[in-house]
Motif scaffolding. Structure first.
Motif, PDB file in Angstrom:
ATOM      1  N   THR A 196      -3.839  12.359   5.406  1.00 12.69           N
ATOM      2  CA  THR A 196      -4.520  11.145   5.857  1.00 12.69           C
ATOM      3  C   THR A 196      -3.886   9.900   5.241  1.00 12.69           C
ATOM      4  OG1 THR A 196      -6.176  11.446   4.098  1.00 12.69           O
ATOM      5  CG2 THR A 196      -6.722  12.278   6.295  1.00 12.69           C
ATOM      6  N   GLY A 197      -3.362  10.039   4.034  1.00 14.50           N
ATOM      7  CA  GLY A 197      -2.699   8.902   3.399  1.00 14.50           C
ATOM      8  C   GLY A 197      -1.464   8.463   4.163  1.00 14.50           C
ATOM      9  N   ARG A 198      -0.640   9.420   4.567  1.00 15.74           N
ATOM     10  CA  ARG A 198       0.547   9.094   5.354  1.00 15.74           C
ATOM     11  C   ARG A 198       0.151   8.536   6.718  1.00 15.74           C
ATOM     12  NH1 ARG A 198       4.677   7.943   2.746  1.00 15.74           N
ATOM     13  NH2 ARG A 198       5.797   8.123   4.731  1.00 15.74           N
ATOM     14  N   ALA A 199      -0.899   9.107   7.304  1.00 12.13           N
ATOM     15  CA  ALA A 199      -1.350   8.625   8.610  1.00 12.13           C
ATOM     16  C   ALA A 199      -1.865   7.194   8.521  1.00 12.13           C
ATOM     17  CB  ALA A 199      -2.447   9.544   9.151  1.00 12.13           C
ATOM     18  N   LEU A 200      -2.546   6.871   7.419  1.00 16.83           N
ATOM     19  CA  LEU A 200      -3.085   5.522   7.259  1.00 16.83           C
ATOM     20  C   LEU A 200      -1.969   4.485   7.201  1.00 16.83           C
ATOM     21  CD1 LEU A 200      -5.738   3.931   6.860  1.00 16.83           C
ATOM     22  CD2 LEU A 200      -5.351   4.111   4.395  1.00 16.83           C
ATOM     23  N   LEU A 201      -0.866   4.831   6.559  1.00 18.56           N
ATOM     24  CA  LEU A 201       0.272   3.915   6.504  1.00 18.56           C
ATOM     25  C   LEU A 201       0.775   3.587   7.907  1.00 18.56           C
ATOM     26  CD1 LEU A 201       2.329   5.394   3.512  1.00 18.56           C
ATOM     27  CD2 LEU A 201       0.991   3.286   3.533  1.00 18.56           C
ATOM     28  N   TRP A 202       0.783   4.593   8.774  1.00 16.19           N
ATOM     29  CA  TRP A 202       1.265   4.387  10.145  1.00 16.19           C
ATOM     30  C   TRP A 202       0.233   3.631  10.980  1.00 16.19           C
ATOM     31  CZ3 TRP A 202      -0.214   6.253  15.058  1.00 16.19           C
ATOM     32  CH2 TRP A 202       0.722   6.019  16.069  1.00 16.19           C
ATOM     33  N   VAL A 203      -1.037   3.999  10.829  1.00 20.45           N
ATOM     34  CA  VAL A 203      -2.102   3.336  11.589  1.00 20.45           C
ATOM     35  C   VAL A 203      -2.180   1.855  11.241  1.00 20.45           C
ATOM     36  CG1 VAL A 203      -4.615   3.196  11.878  1.00 20.45           C
ATOM     37  CG2 VAL A 203      -3.475   5.422  11.922  1.00 20.45           C
ATOM     38  N   LEU A 204      -1.938   1.533   9.971  1.00 23.20           N
ATOM     39  CA  LEU A 204      -2.022   0.141   9.516  1.00 23.20           C
ATOM     40  C   LEU A 204      -0.645  -0.496   9.335  1.00 23.20           C
ATOM     41  CD1 LEU A 204      -4.934   0.361   6.906  1.00 23.20           C
ATOM     42  CD2 LEU A 204      -5.039  -0.198   9.341  1.00 23.20           C
ATOM     43  N   TYR A 225      -7.174   7.385  -5.391  1.00 18.58           N
ATOM     44  CA  TYR A 225      -8.531   6.841  -5.299  1.00 18.58           C
ATOM     45  C   TYR A 225      -9.494   7.843  -4.672  1.00 18.58           C
ATOM     46  CZ  TYR A 225      -7.128   2.141  -6.742  1.00 18.58           C
ATOM     47  OH  TYR A 225      -6.687   1.061  -7.465  1.00 18.58           O
ATOM     48  N   ASN A 226      -9.041   8.579  -3.658  1.00 25.48           N
ATOM     49  CA  ASN A 226      -9.898   9.599  -3.058  1.00 25.48           C
ATOM     50  C   ASN A 226     -10.206  10.712  -4.053  1.00 25.48           C
ATOM     51  OD1 ASN A 226     -10.518   9.475   0.085  1.00 25.48           O
ATOM     52  ND2 ASN A 226      -8.552   8.478  -0.243  1.00 25.48           N
ATOM     53  N   THR A 227      -9.206  11.086  -4.841  1.00 22.63           N
ATOM     54  CA  THR A 227      -9.412  12.128  -5.846  1.00 22.63           C
ATOM     55  C   THR A 227     -10.473  11.709  -6.853  1.00 22.63           C
ATOM     56  OG1 THR A 227      -7.129  12.920  -5.640  1.00 22.63           O
ATOM     57  CG2 THR A 227      -8.311  13.472  -7.673  1.00 22.63           C
ATOM     58  N   ILE A 228     -10.376  10.473  -7.328  1.00 23.54           N
ATOM     59  CA  ILE A 228     -11.370   9.961  -8.275  1.00 23.54           C
ATOM     60  C   ILE A 228     -12.765   9.978  -7.650  1.00 23.54           C
ATOM     61  CG2 ILE A 228     -12.133   7.917  -9.547  1.00 23.54           C
ATOM     62  CD1 ILE A 228      -9.170   7.164  -9.847  1.00 23.54           C
ATOM     63  N   ALA A 229     -12.856   9.537  -6.394  1.00 27.07           N
ATOM     64  CA  ALA A 229     -14.154   9.491  -5.719  1.00 27.07           C
ATOM     65  C   ALA A 229     -14.744  10.888  -5.551  1.00 27.07           C
ATOM     66  CB  ALA A 229     -14.008   8.820  -4.354  1.00 27.07           C
ATOM     67  N   LEU A 260     -10.134  -0.372  -1.693  1.00 29.43           N
ATOM     68  CA  LEU A 260      -9.107  -0.969  -2.543  1.00 29.43           C
ATOM     69  C   LEU A 260      -7.710  -0.755  -1.965  1.00 29.43           C
ATOM     70  CD1 LEU A 260     -10.423   0.048  -6.092  1.00 29.43           C
ATOM     71  CD2 LEU A 260     -10.597  -2.192  -4.973  1.00 29.43           C
ATOM     72  N   VAL A 261      -7.549   0.327  -1.195  1.00 28.48           N
ATOM     73  CA  VAL A 261      -6.265   0.607  -0.557  1.00 28.48           C
ATOM     74  C   VAL A 261      -6.182  -0.074   0.804  1.00 28.48           C
ATOM     75  CG1 VAL A 261      -4.714   2.424   0.254  1.00 28.48           C
ATOM     76  CG2 VAL A 261      -6.158   2.823  -1.748  1.00 28.48           C
ATOM     77  N   MET A 294       0.839  -1.199   0.000  1.00 23.63           N
ATOM     78  CA  MET A 294       0.000   0.000   0.000  1.00 23.63           C
ATOM     79  C   MET A 294       0.871   1.244   0.000  1.00 23.63           C
ATOM     80  SD  MET A 294      -2.943   1.189   2.716  1.00 23.63           S
ATOM     81  CE  MET A 294      -1.802   1.795   3.943  1.00 23.63           C
ATOM     82  N   ARG A 295       0.564   2.179  -0.869  1.00 27.23           N
ATOM     83  CA  ARG A 295       1.323   3.414  -0.976  1.00 27.23           C
ATOM     84  C   ARG A 295       0.399   4.612  -0.783  1.00 27.23           C
ATOM     85  NH1 ARG A 295       6.326   2.241  -3.050  1.00 27.23           N
ATOM     86  NH2 ARG A 295       6.533   0.203  -4.060  1.00 27.23           N
ATOM     87  N   ALA A 296       0.970   5.704  -0.272  1.00 24.27           N
ATOM     88  CA  ALA A 296       0.173   6.897  -0.002  1.00 24.27           C
ATOM     89  C   ALA A 296      -0.442   7.460  -1.277  1.00 24.27           C
ATOM     90  CB  ALA A 296       1.031   7.957   0.687  1.00 24.27           C
ATOM     91  N   TRP A 297       0.282   7.352  -2.402  1.00 25.25           N
ATOM     92  CA  TRP A 297      -0.237   7.922  -3.642  1.00 25.25           C
ATOM     93  C   TRP A 297      -1.498   7.196  -4.101  1.00 25.25           C
ATOM     94  CZ3 TRP A 297      -0.954   4.932  -7.894  1.00 25.25           C
ATOM     95  CH2 TRP A 297      -0.214   3.753  -8.005  1.00 25.25           C
TER      96      TRP A 297
END
Length: 214
Positions: free
Chosen positions: A192-200, A9-13, A65-66, A1-4
């Motif tokens: 939030t993307g960077r934070a998700l990497l740390w949380v998970l 995916y959030n941008t598309i949504a 998906l991420v 999983m990568r932050a990009w």
């Protein structure tokens, strides 16, 4: 999983959700029969629910998906966690603004833009709902609430400061452009993307990382 991937995916949504909603607002009473909505609460609830399903479905499915790359979170559970806050946004902010605009003869698309910008404040509520799902898979789930809150506060603060320097940036007051609303939403995703990497992170997970069932 990568932050990009999270950012992409959030941008598309966000583009899908805001574009479809904006088009519906432009169509106005001819398609949504907003005059009927203003008289019948049930119809308003139905439209708000459809809007929430659109938001929660698009955003939740793409985010999943991420998330699934790190933890076995069922797709339906993650999407449901997105629909709840979206429903509140539609019921408390978007529908009242659009109905009021229709009744007063104001431009419906402008009302939608104002409502969309105001509903940005409900972003941290989305983080809270998602954290309840992450609580079952990571010991750092509570940090996801703080990460979302910090992300929205930082972005809003930066936009506010920029708006003081330039009168053309009015997204927080609802007088900005649709592009400004898009950029405001997208601007929250790197943090939030960077934070998700740390949380998970693997060291924080409390469950096996086998693929989840849809």
């Amino acid at each position: 999983m990568r932050a990009w991937q999270w950012i992409g995916y959030n941008t598309i949504a966000f583009v899908i959700v805001l574009t479809v909603g904006f088009v519906l607002a432009l169509v106005g009473s001819g398609a949504l029969n907003l005059r009927l909505v203003s008289r019948h609460l049930v119809v308003a609830l139905v439209i708000a629910t459809l809007g929430a399903i659109l938001f929660g479905g698009a955003l939740g499915a793409l985010q999943w998906l991420v998330v699934r790359q790190r933890v076995p979170v069922p797709r339906k559970v993650w999407i449901t966690a997105n629909i709840g806050p979206a429903l509140l946004a539609w019921l408390l902010v978007i529908m009242p603004a659009v109905i009021t605009a229709q009744e007063s003869g104001d431009d419906v698309s402008t009302a939608y833009l104002l409502a969309a910008s105001q509903s940005l404040a409900l972003g941290p509520l989305l983080g809270l709902s998602q954290a309840m799902v992450l609580r079952k898979v990571t010991s750092r789930w509570a940090w996801w609430i703080g990460a979302n809150l910090a992300s929205w506060l930082i972005v809003d603060a930066v936009i506010y400061l920029l708006s003081r320097l330039s009168e053309d940036l009015d997204v927080l007051t609802g007088r900005g452009s649709v592009i400004e609303v898009y950029l405001t939403l997208i601007a929250t995703t790197p943090l939030t993307g960077r934070a998700l990497l740390w949380v998970l992170a693997p060291s924080a997970l409390t469950v096996p990382t086998s693929p989840p069932s849809p």
